[in-house]
Design a protein around this motif. Sequence first.
Motif, PDB file in Angstrom:
ATOM      1  N   UNK A   1       0.852  -1.182   0.000  1.00 59.61           N
ATOM      2  CA  UNK A   1       0.000   0.000   0.000  1.00 59.61           C
ATOM      3  C   UNK A   1       0.891   1.235   0.000  1.00 59.61           C
ATOM      4  N   UNK A   2       0.724   2.140  -0.947  1.00 61.50           N
ATOM      5  CA  UNK A   2       1.565   3.336  -0.962  1.00 61.50           C
ATOM      6  C   UNK A   2       1.398   4.149   0.319  1.00 61.50           C
ATOM      7  N   UNK A   3       2.496   4.678   0.791  1.00 62.62           N
ATOM      8  CA  UNK A   3       2.475   5.499   2.000  1.00 62.62           C
ATOM      9  C   UNK A   3       2.016   6.915   1.666  1.00 62.62           C
ATOM     10  N   UNK A   4       1.757   7.683   2.701  1.00 62.18           N
ATOM     11  CA  UNK A   4       1.389   9.094   2.501  1.00 62.18           C
ATOM     12  C   UNK A   4       2.534   9.845   1.832  1.00 62.18           C
ATOM     13  N   UNK A   5       3.772   9.501   2.203  1.00 59.71           N
ATOM     14  CA  UNK A   5       4.936  10.157   1.600  1.00 59.71           C
ATOM     15  C   UNK A   5       5.035   9.842   0.105  1.00 59.71           C
ATOM     16  N   UNK A   6       4.701   8.600  -0.277  1.00 54.52           N
ATOM     17  CA  UNK A   6       4.737   8.227  -1.692  1.00 54.52           C
ATOM     18  C   UNK A   6       3.663   8.999  -2.466  1.00 54.52           C
ATOM     19  N   UNK A   7       2.482   9.162  -1.875  1.00 58.41           N
ATOM     20  CA  UNK A   7       1.436   9.952  -2.539  1.00 58.41           C
ATOM     21  C   UNK A   7       1.877  11.404  -2.709  1.00 58.41           C
ATOM     22  N   UNK A   8       2.508  11.948  -1.683  1.00 53.79           N
ATOM     23  CA  UNK A   8       2.978  13.335  -1.759  1.00 53.79           C
ATOM     24  C   UNK A   8       4.039  13.478  -2.846  1.00 53.79           C
TER      25      UNK A   8
ATOM     26  N   UNK B   1      15.379  10.702  -7.119  1.00 57.73           N
ATOM     27  CA  UNK B   1      16.721  10.217  -6.789  1.00 57.73           C
ATOM     28  C   UNK B   1      16.634   8.889  -6.048  1.00 57.73           C
ATOM     29  N   UNK B   2      17.407   7.930  -6.527  1.00 57.70           N
ATOM     30  CA  UNK B   2      17.437   6.620  -5.892  1.00 57.70           C
ATOM     31  C   UNK B   2      16.539   5.585  -6.544  1.00 57.70           C
ATOM     32  N   UNK B   3      15.710   6.002  -7.506  1.00 53.59           N
ATOM     33  CA  UNK B   3      14.828   5.058  -8.199  1.00 53.59           C
ATOM     34  C   UNK B   3      15.663   4.210  -9.155  1.00 53.59           C
ATOM     35  N   UNK B   4      15.499   2.900  -9.063  1.00 55.13           N
ATOM     36  CA  UNK B   4      16.181   1.970  -9.969  1.00 55.13           C
ATOM     37  C   UNK B   4      15.142   1.391 -10.927  1.00 55.13           C
ATOM     38  N   UNK B   5      15.370   1.605 -12.222  1.00 56.92           N
ATOM     39  CA  UNK B   5      14.477   1.086 -13.262  1.00 56.92           C
ATOM     40  C   UNK B   5      15.323   0.291 -14.245  1.00 56.92           C
ATOM     41  N   UNK B   6      14.890  -0.927 -14.544  1.00 51.55           N
ATOM     42  CA  UNK B   6      15.558  -1.735 -15.562  1.00 51.55           C
ATOM     43  C   UNK B   6      14.513  -2.226 -16.554  1.00 51.55           C
TER      44      UNK B   6
ATOM     45  N   UNK C   1       6.448   4.427  -9.003  1.00 52.63           N
ATOM     46  CA  UNK C   1       7.873   4.754  -8.906  1.00 52.63           C
ATOM     47  C   UNK C   1       8.246   5.210  -7.495  1.00 52.63           C
ATOM     48  N   UNK C   2       7.435   6.076  -6.909  1.00 54.02           N
ATOM     49  CA  UNK C   2       7.717   6.566  -5.559  1.00 54.02           C
ATOM     50  C   UNK C   2       7.652   5.429  -4.540  1.00 54.02           C
ATOM     51  N   UNK C   3       6.710   4.521  -4.709  1.00 54.85           N
ATOM     52  CA  UNK C   3       6.597   3.377  -3.792  1.00 54.85           C
ATOM     53  C   UNK C   3       7.795   2.441  -3.931  1.00 54.85           C
ATOM     54  N   UNK C   4       8.226   2.205  -5.157  1.00 56.11           N
ATOM     55  CA  UNK C   4       9.388   1.335  -5.367  1.00 56.11           C
ATOM     56  C   UNK C   4      10.649   1.955  -4.775  1.00 56.11           C
ATOM     57  N   UNK C   5      10.837   3.226  -4.990  1.00 56.31           N
ATOM     58  CA  UNK C   5      12.014   3.889  -4.424  1.00 56.31           C
ATOM     59  C   UNK C   5      11.983   3.833  -2.900  1.00 56.31           C
TER      60      UNK C   5
END
Length: 85
Positions: free
Chosen positions: A6-13, A69-74, A44-48
Amino acid sequence: RRRIVTPSAAAFKESGRIPAALAAREGADAVRGNRSLANDTLLAASCREGGWTLISSDADFDRIRPLLVGLRVVKPWPWLPGPPR
């Protein structure tokens, strides 16, 4: 496995900040016409946040990555010729 994330509030922001930054960089039409961008930025925000690598060939993530910053996508492993195994 067998996880529900479940995405966090920070991920939604964070997912709200990214389209605004993209609009500032690329123009509002680049964001307005993309109906899946809100879901892509939240994913993307949730994965990071979780420290997970996002596996996708969706071009939106190439646009999102510099802003998160810090998101890894392959890209996914290419399909081998012949029937799926």
